[in-house]
Scaffold this active site. Sequence first.
Site, PDB file in Angstrom:
ATOM      1  NE  ARG A  19      11.772  66.166  14.728  1.00 20.67           N
ATOM      2  CZ  ARG A  19      11.157  65.557  15.746  1.00 20.67           C
ATOM      3  NH1 ARG A  19      10.984  66.199  16.885  1.00 20.67           N
ATOM      4  NH2 ARG A  19      10.716  64.318  15.639  1.00 20.67           N
ATOM      5  N   GLY A  50      18.069  59.619  13.253  1.00 27.84           N
ATOM      6  CA  GLY A  50      17.353  60.698  13.940  1.00 27.84           C
ATOM      7  C   GLY A  50      18.157  61.983  13.910  1.00 27.84           C
ATOM      8  CE  LYS A  66      16.740  55.890  24.629  1.00 25.16           C
ATOM      9  NZ  LYS A  66      17.342  56.117  23.311  1.00 25.16           N
ATOM     10  CE1 TYR A 120      13.348  57.253  25.489  1.00 28.09           C
ATOM     11  CE2 TYR A 120      14.220  57.389  27.722  1.00 28.09           C
ATOM     12  CZ  TYR A 120      14.244  57.807  26.408  1.00 28.09           C
ATOM     13  OH  TYR A 120      15.146  58.761  25.998  1.00 28.09           O
ATOM     14  CB  SER A 121      13.342  52.106  31.859  1.00 28.74           C
ATOM     15  OG  SER A 121      12.891  53.358  32.323  1.00 28.74           O
ATOM     16  CB  ALA A 122      12.529  47.764  28.830  1.00 22.89           C
ATOM     17  CG  ASP A 131      10.258  53.248  10.959  1.00 17.99           C
ATOM     18  OD1 ASP A 131      11.062  53.032  11.888  1.00 17.99           O
ATOM     19  OD2 ASP A 131       9.024  53.128  11.090  1.00 17.99           O
ATOM     20  CB  VAL A 132      15.895  52.990  12.741  1.00 18.76           C
ATOM     21  CG1 VAL A 132      16.734  54.139  12.204  1.00 18.76           C
ATOM     22  CG2 VAL A 132      15.098  53.409  13.974  1.00 18.76           C
TER      23      VAL A 132
END
Length: 244
Positions: free
Chosen positions: A13, A10, A159, A155-157, A61-62
């Site tokens: 940007r 990534g 991260k 997103y929390s899970a 694409d990772v």
Amino acid sequence: MTTKYALVTGGSRGIGRAVCVKLAQMGYDILINYTSNTAEAEKTLALVREAGQQGELLKFDVSNRAETRAALEAWGEAHPDDYIEVLVNNAGIRRDNILALMPESDWERVLDITLGGFYNVTQPLLQPMMFHKFGRIINMASISGLKGMPGQTNYSAAKGGIIAATKALAQEVARKNVTVNAVAPGFIRTDMVEGLDEAALKKTIPANRFGKPEEVAELVGFLVSPAASYITGNVISISGGLYT
Ligand code: NAP
């Protein structure tokens, strides 16, 4: 002098671009990964060159294991005497919604990129780092992964998972002089926070402002530097005092 290589996922940007520039200033040649935005990736490449280093674009694409493996293997074949000594797992997206309304595609995409991407990119680069007895891995987490944010269960899970993976992997590779740390930003002004109500949100931040990508890049640069060689398995927040 041998060339030292850093891969930033990534890197086209936002925070990733600032990290590419910082690592170039530190003397690394930069592999700039991105998934779709070639025009922005080219701008990062120009900034890396302005900083006096070489760079190359690695489009994959990772979350796609086969594509990621193929790109890393091709790089390895083109550079038989080199290895990637710094990896910044930075690629990420958010797809916010309360869980009750979250489509399974948004759950899966966020976890596939953050957690799947971590595995897909990191796993093949570990052996060379251990063989050369030097490596630096920085994982871009988030305050959401520490605190848990409503409206961001996916997103929390993801991260939170990255933070746990950071701690586990750090213990596996510390003897080989490979450090693994996570950085947990709060609100940083990039495309990712576009559309958020900055005026309202900044009132919740003790520093009363959003952070800059360059401020995160400075922290990454420190964790990569020799000065940070005894720091591993840690997660360092950079959030203007939000959730300390
Ligand atoms: P951004 O400006 O939206 O940039 C995202 C970057 O990730 C772009 O370079 C994008 O490439 C790349 N990317 C997205 N999906 C990818 C995939 N599947 N494979 C490869 N690359 C992919 O985001 P940012 O704000 O700089 O965020 C960078 C990291 O910091 C993320 O992990 C994010 O979760 C984390 N973070 C950000 C904030 C914040 O407030 N901004 C706060 C906490 C944590 P393209 O250009 O090709 O799309």
